[in-house]
Design a protein around this motif. Sequence first.
Motif, PDB file in Angstrom:
ATOM      1  N   ILE B 133      38.604  70.218  31.604  1.00  7.81           N
ATOM      2  CA  ILE B 133      37.154  70.910  31.670  1.00  7.81           C
ATOM      3  C   ILE B 133      36.329  69.817  30.812  1.00  7.81           C
ATOM      4  O   ILE B 133      36.624  69.549  29.736  1.00  7.81           O
ATOM      5  CB  ILE B 133      37.008  72.174  31.146  1.00  7.81           C
ATOM      6  N   GLU B 134      35.352  69.273  31.494  1.00  5.44           N
ATOM      7  CA  GLU B 134      34.625  68.432  30.596  1.00  5.44           C
ATOM      8  C   GLU B 134      33.399  69.284  30.049  1.00  5.44           C
ATOM      9  O   GLU B 134      32.639  69.949  30.898  1.00  5.44           O
ATOM     10  CB  GLU B 134      34.025  67.272  31.634  1.00  5.44           C
ATOM     11  N   TRP B 135      33.183  69.186  28.676  1.00 10.48           N
ATOM     12  CA  TRP B 135      32.111  69.868  28.196  1.00 10.48           C
ATOM     13  C   TRP B 135      30.918  69.303  28.284  1.00 10.48           C
ATOM     14  O   TRP B 135      30.710  68.054  28.647  1.00 10.48           O
ATOM     15  CB  TRP B 135      32.575  69.994  26.839  1.00 10.48           C
ATOM     16  N   TRP B 136      29.792  70.178  28.390  1.00 11.89           N
ATOM     17  CA  TRP B 136      28.569  69.729  28.397  1.00 11.89           C
ATOM     18  C   TRP B 136      28.199  68.774  27.281  1.00 11.89           C
ATOM     19  O   TRP B 136      28.444  68.666  26.197  1.00 11.89           O
ATOM     20  CB  TRP B 136      27.723  71.314  28.284  1.00 11.89           C
ATOM     21  N   ILE B 155      37.707  67.393  21.595  1.00 11.58           N
ATOM     22  CA  ILE B 155      36.982  68.837  21.892  1.00 11.58           C
ATOM     23  C   ILE B 155      36.849  69.098  23.114  1.00 11.58           C
ATOM     24  O   ILE B 155      37.193  70.209  23.771  1.00 11.58           O
ATOM     25  CB  ILE B 155      35.981  69.038  21.003  1.00 11.58           C
ATOM     26  N   SER B 156      36.535  68.178  23.915  1.00 12.24           N
ATOM     27  CA  SER B 156      36.306  68.421  25.486  1.00 12.24           C
ATOM     28  C   SER B 156      37.475  67.674  26.220  1.00 12.24           C
ATOM     29  O   SER B 156      38.367  67.201  25.566  1.00 12.24           O
ATOM     30  CB  SER B 156      35.028  67.748  25.913  1.00 12.24           C
ATOM     31  N   GLY B 157      37.617  67.899  27.575  1.00 10.86           N
ATOM     32  CA  GLY B 157      38.371  67.529  28.242  1.00 10.86           C
ATOM     33  C   GLY B 157      40.062  68.120  28.240  1.00 10.86           C
ATOM     34  O   GLY B 157      40.695  67.359  28.775  1.00 10.86           O
ATOM     35  N   HIS B 158      40.062  69.310  27.703  1.00  7.32           N
ATOM     36  CA  HIS B 158      41.344  69.847  28.025  1.00  7.32           C
ATOM     37  C   HIS B 158      41.256  70.968  28.913  1.00  7.32           C
ATOM     38  O   HIS B 158      40.171  71.320  29.255  1.00  7.32           O
ATOM     39  CB  HIS B 158      41.870  70.687  26.702  1.00  7.32           C
TER      40      HIS B 158
END
Lengths: 373, 322
Positions: B133-136, B155-158
């Motif tokens: 999931i790519e965070w905002w 933080i993002s991308g898991h």
Amino acid sequence: MSTPTPPLPRWADLILLPIINLFAAFFICGLIVLAIGENPIEALGVMIKGAFVYSGGLGYTLFYTTNYVFTGLAVALAFHCKMFNIGGEGQALIGGLGAALASFSLGVYLPAPLAIPLAVLGAFIAGGIWGVIPGYLQAKRGSHIVITTIMFNFLAASLMVYLLAGPMLEAGQQSPQTAKLAESTLLPKMADMLRPLGFDITSSPLNASFLIALGAMAVFYVLVWHTRLGFNIRSVGQNQEAAHYAGINVARTIIITMAISGGFAGLLATNEILGFNHKVVLNFTAGYGFTGIAVALMGRNHPIGIFLAALLFGALTQGGGELDFEFQSITREMVLLIQGMIILFSGALAYMFNPPLARMIAKFVAPKDPANG
Amino acid sequence: MADFLYQLLLSLDATLRIATPLMLCAMAGIFSERSGIVDISLEGKLLSGAFVAATIAALTGSAWLGLGCAMLAGIFMSLIHGFACITHRGDQVVSGVAINILASGLTIVLGIALFKRGGQTPSLPREDRFTPIEWWGVDMMDSVPVLGTIYRQLISGHNMLVYVALLAVPLTALILYRSRFGLRLRAVGEVPEAVDSAGISVTWLRYRALIVGGALCGIAGAYLSIAQGGNFVREMSAGKGYIALAAVIFGNWKPLSAFMACLMFGFLEAATTRLEGVALPLIGEVPTQLMLAMPYVLTVLLLAGFIGKPRPPAAIGRPYHK
């Protein structure tokens, strides 16, 4: 649970209950085979034929039986001291290392009658070392033997991968394995030993370590029931405080028990390495250490029982291999399932059929002693 | 320097990915062991979860359904464990060994019967898996020097299950220390007699602990086969359940400490792949096997009392007799 259940008669406890547990395990596995869409009776028939009827089948069965006798004895000895040794897998692996080291270092210079006992001893001692460390940590430092032996399985596996892929790798080899062991430390095949005596049996991996296994059973029996050490082991197993009060050195008994237990597991290498592979390969223990738990449980920690249980598992292993050839959708891994079920029913659920069976027998067999009735 | 930081960041990212199933299984182990039930069957539950997740996802095309069924599979294995060692007071270690071997056999047997691929399940297309999931605002943050990279990489991308695992840790701590159920759970692992005399069912409490643990292991299994990987392969759990158990012990049966242990074990493994064949200053080349064996070495040392003092639940391994 309100009415106390009558005790199970000895014959039922020793014979009937194991058979019921075995039947339950096979029954569930049969249902699974049925669900897959194959005929469980037919599958069982194929396994029995493969294990006993086909030429050489019995030899293979006894070859596997030998492995299970060693690991079964290892687990059973620890059980007598109320220790749970699930480290048979690692101890057997390191046993292979010990056999190889003895073979490479001394075997080259000695003739077979001297070299073979040394290689066997190497396997025993190396396995013993891998058992004695968890034993020591349990006895002196209070670390739980179950967890430590699990960790030691992984440590042994890591160590062997490192050694077989590195320092001990045969020159020019890609796959991790040692060079061939010294000729003088290899155990003769049973078929070759019996031929001069006039018996012509089909050649199979069955080798002289089968005799070592029979010897180990005898040693086990004498050790546990007819020596002072065996008495100490059983006393500590029954009640540590009482044993301590009676003057038995509990820590020392635990340590020695684990050393011998590990040694028994290490002997598996005599069959797999000295008798069959003739070099150390990765993962030659193939789960025998874990199945040793089932063997000890089913065999009630007695050498005769252990032999019978080992024979059962040996037959399953060999017969399971036949499934691959005869069926499309069931394979030798079916045996893992059966093993798991047997451990579940005759180990973890050992008490499930006990009370109802005892009540049933009590109904039919009139109590002999009126005081108990 | 910047390169070193970037490498470190990638290692930390890998750490998180490796530690995710460990965290979930470790929390499962804490629930079970704090209630007094030895749980060496984490491995088998993890494996069952992985198999069922991949199978259901392959058959239905729904990752969510796979996840749900994986949780049910974990719970089912837990119930067998409970039936044997709570209801019938069997040996908890024996039952655990049985479940591990059963899972190992059953996943292969059913896998071959269902898919005829030697125990593997078919590869799932991307849309049937849990994908990163790519965070905002990742692109926006890129302009910020160090933080932007950390935000994007770490933080993002898991995939979603990584965040679930990260949430499971504080939730476990919260339940264990701040809820009535948690209080009773800890009590039943220490002095079951007291819980019983307070009129609370020891049996039901322990069953509930196992059920929660089974569900967590199921999620961990789903992570292996339908999030991190794209199908099930035989023996996929590869000892992760045992490492998680080591982490539980290393963390002294406490959620946050076990979490740290999982991260440490994960980092060791991540570092191993990065350091393979690299000679370190002073030490030289470290054998891969030694690095991979570190969790076991450390756990043995800890249990032996060489690093701190382990304090297992007092009633662990002891069946409760009324």
